[in-house]
Scaffold this motif. Structure first.
Motif, PDB file in Angstrom:
ATOM      1  N   THR A  16      -0.406  93.101  33.188  1.00 35.05           N
ATOM      2  CA  THR A  16      -0.484  94.328  32.433  1.00 35.05           C
ATOM      3  C   THR A  16       0.446  94.469  31.467  1.00 35.05           C
ATOM      4  O   THR A  16      -0.075  95.180  30.356  1.00 35.05           O
ATOM      5  CB  THR A  16      -0.009  95.564  33.622  1.00 35.05           C
ATOM      6  OG1 THR A  16      -0.360  95.173  34.872  1.00 35.05           O
ATOM      7  CG2 THR A  16      -0.838  96.808  33.333  1.00 35.05           C
ATOM      8  N   ARG A 218       7.421  99.475  38.081  1.00 28.66           N
ATOM      9  CA  ARG A 218       7.483 100.634  39.374  1.00 28.66           C
ATOM     10  C   ARG A 218       8.884 101.006  39.616  1.00 28.66           C
ATOM     11  O   ARG A 218       9.389 100.971  40.758  1.00 28.66           O
ATOM     12  CB  ARG A 218       6.969  99.690  40.617  1.00 28.66           C
ATOM     13  CG  ARG A 218       5.614  99.154  40.459  1.00 28.66           C
ATOM     14  CD  ARG A 218       5.052  98.651  41.950  1.00 28.66           C
ATOM     15  NE  ARG A 218       3.849  98.191  41.468  1.00 28.66           N
ATOM     16  CZ  ARG A 218       3.478  97.002  41.504  1.00 28.66           C
ATOM     17  NH1 ARG A 218       4.528  95.849  41.693  1.00 28.66           N
ATOM     18  NH2 ARG A 218       2.269  96.117  41.327  1.00 28.66           N
ATOM     19  N   HIS A 244       3.650 105.221  39.022  1.00 30.68           N
ATOM     20  CA  HIS A 244       2.885 106.389  38.766  1.00 30.68           C
ATOM     21  C   HIS A 244       1.479 105.817  39.214  1.00 30.68           C
ATOM     22  O   HIS A 244       0.966 104.862  38.929  1.00 30.68           O
ATOM     23  CB  HIS A 244       2.742 106.314  37.064  1.00 30.68           C
ATOM     24  CG  HIS A 244       2.281 107.523  36.403  1.00 30.68           C
ATOM     25  ND1 HIS A 244       1.060 108.225  36.618  1.00 30.68           N
ATOM     26  CD2 HIS A 244       3.057 108.199  35.607  1.00 30.68           C
ATOM     27  CE1 HIS A 244       0.991 109.319  35.966  1.00 30.68           C
ATOM     28  NE2 HIS A 244       2.006 109.393  35.221  1.00 30.68           N
ATOM     29  N   LYS A 245       0.538 106.869  39.892  1.00 32.09           N
ATOM     30  CA  LYS A 245      -0.526 106.857  40.082  1.00 32.09           C
ATOM     31  C   LYS A 245      -1.512 106.294  39.206  1.00 32.09           C
ATOM     32  O   LYS A 245      -2.541 105.474  39.474  1.00 32.09           O
ATOM     33  CB  LYS A 245      -1.163 108.185  40.946  1.00 32.09           C
ATOM     34  CG  LYS A 245      -1.013 108.204  42.412  1.00 32.09           C
ATOM     35  CD  LYS A 245      -2.144 109.182  42.924  1.00 32.09           C
ATOM     36  CE  LYS A 245      -1.895 109.456  44.265  1.00 32.09           C
ATOM     37  NZ  LYS A 245      -1.801 110.932  44.470  1.00 32.09           N
ATOM     38  N   LYS A 246      -1.506 107.005  38.124  1.00 30.66           N
ATOM     39  CA  LYS A 246      -2.428 106.644  37.073  1.00 30.66           C
ATOM     40  C   LYS A 246      -2.223 105.032  36.633  1.00 30.66           C
ATOM     41  O   LYS A 246      -3.454 104.447  36.431  1.00 30.66           O
ATOM     42  CB  LYS A 246      -2.110 107.596  35.648  1.00 30.66           C
ATOM     43  CG  LYS A 246      -3.187 107.483  34.765  1.00 30.66           C
ATOM     44  CD  LYS A 246      -3.377 108.533  33.810  1.00 30.66           C
ATOM     45  CE  LYS A 246      -4.498 108.515  32.780  1.00 30.66           C
ATOM     46  NZ  LYS A 246      -4.183 109.551  31.608  1.00 30.66           N
ATOM     47  N   ALA A 248      -1.290 102.617  38.577  1.00 25.83           N
ATOM     48  CA  ALA A 248      -1.571 101.710  39.519  1.00 25.83           C
ATOM     49  C   ALA A 248      -3.181 101.729  39.552  1.00 25.83           C
ATOM     50  O   ALA A 248      -3.942 100.745  39.689  1.00 25.83           O
ATOM     51  CB  ALA A 248      -1.167 102.144  40.754  1.00 25.83           C
ATOM     52  N   SER A 249      -3.859 102.857  39.367  1.00 20.34           N
ATOM     53  CA  SER A 249      -5.271 102.916  39.243  1.00 20.34           C
ATOM     54  C   SER A 249      -6.000 102.180  38.161  1.00 20.34           C
ATOM     55  O   SER A 249      -6.973 101.562  38.125  1.00 20.34           O
ATOM     56  CB  SER A 249      -5.660 104.286  39.446  1.00 20.34           C
ATOM     57  OG  SER A 249      -6.155 104.742  38.170  1.00 20.34           O
ATOM     58  N   LEU A 250      -5.274 102.233  36.785  1.00 23.05           N
ATOM     59  CA  LEU A 250      -5.715 101.636  35.603  1.00 23.05           C
ATOM     60  C   LEU A 250      -5.667  99.988  36.039  1.00 23.05           C
ATOM     61  O   LEU A 250      -6.578  99.190  35.609  1.00 23.05           O
ATOM     62  CB  LEU A 250      -4.708 101.761  34.661  1.00 23.05           C
ATOM     63  CG  LEU A 250      -4.714 103.269  33.836  1.00 23.05           C
ATOM     64  CD1 LEU A 250      -3.769 103.168  32.813  1.00 23.05           C
ATOM     65  CD2 LEU A 250      -6.357 103.339  33.278  1.00 23.05           C
ATOM     66  N   TYR A 251      -4.525  99.611  36.745  1.00 22.43           N
ATOM     67  CA  TYR A 251      -4.416  98.253  36.949  1.00 22.43           C
ATOM     68  C   TYR A 251      -5.448  97.747  37.931  1.00 22.43           C
ATOM     69  O   TYR A 251      -5.925  96.903  37.589  1.00 22.43           O
ATOM     70  CB  TYR A 251      -2.911  97.925  37.656  1.00 22.43           C
ATOM     71  CG  TYR A 251      -2.730  96.562  37.870  1.00 22.43           C
ATOM     72  CD1 TYR A 251      -2.242  95.771  36.911  1.00 22.43           C
ATOM     73  CD2 TYR A 251      -2.795  96.030  39.152  1.00 22.43           C
ATOM     74  CE1 TYR A 251      -1.816  94.475  37.164  1.00 22.43           C
ATOM     75  CE2 TYR A 251      -2.560  94.625  39.348  1.00 22.43           C
ATOM     76  CZ  TYR A 251      -2.220  93.983  38.454  1.00 22.43           C
ATOM     77  OH  TYR A 251      -1.846  92.408  38.566  1.00 22.43           O
ATOM     78  N   ALA A 252      -5.767  98.626  38.999  1.00 26.21           N
ATOM     79  CA  ALA A 252      -6.528  98.235  39.978  1.00 26.21           C
ATOM     80  C   ALA A 252      -8.142  98.020  39.288  1.00 26.21           C
ATOM     81  O   ALA A 252      -8.984  97.404  39.590  1.00 26.21           O
ATOM     82  CB  ALA A 252      -6.750  99.413  40.927  1.00 26.21           C
ATOM     83  N   ARG A 253      -8.347  98.638  38.142  1.00 23.61           N
ATOM     84  CA  ARG A 253      -9.709  98.792  37.533  1.00 23.61           C
ATOM     85  C   ARG A 253      -9.667  97.649  36.301  1.00 23.61           C
ATOM     86  O   ARG A 253     -10.905  97.795  35.711  1.00 23.61           O
ATOM     87  CB  ARG A 253     -10.159 100.240  37.015  1.00 23.61           C
ATOM     88  CG  ARG A 253     -10.780 101.088  38.069  1.00 23.61           C
ATOM     89  CD  ARG A 253     -11.033 102.402  37.481  1.00 23.61           C
ATOM     90  NE  ARG A 253      -9.857 103.153  37.115  1.00 23.61           N
ATOM     91  CZ  ARG A 253      -9.800 103.986  36.181  1.00 23.61           C
ATOM     92  NH1 ARG A 253     -10.740 104.333  35.461  1.00 23.61           N
ATOM     93  NH2 ARG A 253      -8.873 104.779  35.960  1.00 23.61           N
TER      94      ARG A 253
END
Ligand code: SF4
Ligand code: SF4
Lengths: 281, 121
Positions: A16, A218, A244-246, A248-253
């Motif tokens: 990332t 993190r 940051h939740k956002k 983490a979710s970017l990373y997951a996608r």
């Protein structure tokens, strides 16, 4: 200027960081991005390059002519990597252990050993959003990644601005990837494990005479040990990316941080400028 | 018949070592003259391919049968090529394991039971 991005262990968000930095820096200067994690390349998932060229990378391994071989055992004694087993009636070659040092075919008293070509992987080259993209893919079951990493790195010239995504850890493939780079960005987490791996990476880079800086990913999940260590060792902390939740979710996608949160572009650009200053100083 | 047991020491009463390529010694029992001999394992110091070196050493010492714990693919390939039979499931001391073998309690294998580099972890 060649910047490598490494981390003492996997899963720290290294890719990332590397891809976000590339997308930010390409606005300042023409850029080539190299994914040297040839065992598990994943930067292409974040960058989605269009691959236009493919190259096969080969190495050589010994081939024994049993008609000439007297099973004297010399080759197996010489091989530092135990890639040869000489038995009474047959000589076995374990190609995946061979480092192509050449000792065996050079010293075999019977000239029984010849070199055989073996494909170890491929290099794919392409472009995405003004970035030259290059990565290597090691063949499944192949253990020898350094020659492929070297072949990937041979595609660049020291005059270019290059960002290299190195494999995680501190073993041979990492050393091959960060070798001859001007600066190494170490991505870590502010935890006890993060600190432990960071110290190993710093030790490796000092031995190789490569200046480094740290990006703490993190930030907030642990304590100040990593920051205190960096201060004590005079290692610049280039950036802290909060948990940051956002993100983490970017990373997951598989989306680079800067694509989902463009406010980070400037921060990555200023990391780049800091690195420039360190190298020029 | 020479039977080698992957061991931590040089004696019948020493514990076995589950790691084939990285054991310290092989205790070799020669059935023909009922004698015991210890063989230091040169494979133990290798960074990789330990099992290959170890298997080749057993072949050079005319071993017929080897009793092991864990063994990887390269070692098995080398032992198979050298016609050395592999029995797995050793436990306790070298003596205990030889007894188990004699009673037919150790299964014979022709395939590895762990992956490469297992002994390094
Ligand atoms: S050195 Fe040459 S002759 Fe001797 S065992 Fe090796 S291949 Fe055979
Ligand atoms: S080329 Fe070198 S590493 Fe490869 S088998 Fe021969 S001696 Fe071993």
């Amino acid at each position: 200027m060649i910047i490598s991005v490494a981390s003492g262990k996997g899963g720290t968000g290294k890719t990332t960081v590397a891809t976000s930095m590339a997308l930010s820096v390409k606005k300042i200067t023409p850029l080539t991005f190299l994914d040297c994690d040839v065992e598990e390349p994943n930067a292409h998932i974040f960058l989605n390059p269009v691959i236009s060229e493919t190259e096969r990378v080969k190495t050589v391994i010994p081939e024994v002519d049993e008609k000439k071989c007297t099973h004297c055992g010399k080759c197996s004694e010489l091989c530092a990597f135990n890639a040869l087993a000489v038995l009474d009636t047959i000589t076995l070659v374990f190609g995946e252990l061979c480092h192509a040092c050449g000792s065996c075919w050079y010293f075999c008293p019977e000239n029984a050993i010849t070199q055989k070509e073996k494909e170890i992987g491929i290099i794919e080259m392409g472009r995405v959003r003004d970035i030259n993209f290059i990565h290597g893919k090691l063949n499944i079951g192949e253990a020898m990644s350094p020659p492929l990493i070297k072949a990937v790195k041979d595609k660049i010239s020291p005059q270019e601005t290059v960002i290299i995504d190195a494999p995680p850890g501190t073993s041979c493939p990492v050393i091959s990837s960060v070798k001859d780079t001007d600066f190494c960005v170490l991505v870590t987490e502010p935890t006890a494990f993060g600190l432990n791996d960071l110290m190993l990476s710093v030790g490796m880079l000092r031995e190789m005479n490569i200046p480094c800086g740290v990006i703490i990913n993190r930030a907030g999940i642990g304590d100040d040990r990593v920051i205190n260590y960096c201060k004590a060792e005079h290692i610049p902390v280039l950036m802290e990316i909060p948990l940051h939740k956002k993100i983490a979710s970017l990373y997951a996608r598989g989306i680079p941080v800067v694509d989902g949160m463009p406010e980070y572009i400037e921060q990555f650009q200023s990391v780049y400028h800091t690195i420039e200053r360190v190298i020029r100083s | 018949m020479k039977i080698a047991v992957s061991a931590q020491g040089q004696d019948l009463n020493d514990p076995v070592n589950q790691r084939f390529g990285r054991c310290e010694y092989f205790v070799i029992y020669d059935q023909t003259n009922d004698s015991i001999q210890a063989l230091a394992n040169p494979g133990g110091n290798s960074s990789g391919g330990a099992g290959i070196k170890t298997a080749q050493t057993l072949a050079n010492n005319n071993v017929d049968i080897v009793l092991v714990g864990n063994i990887g693919p390269n070692a098995v390939e080398t032992l198979n090529a050298a016609n050395i039979d592999i029995y797995t499931g050793i436990q306790g001391t070298v003596k205990d394991s030889l007894e188990l073998y004699k009673k037919g309690k150790l299964p014979k294998i022709e395939k590895p039971n762990v992956s490469s580099h297992h002994g390094l972890k």
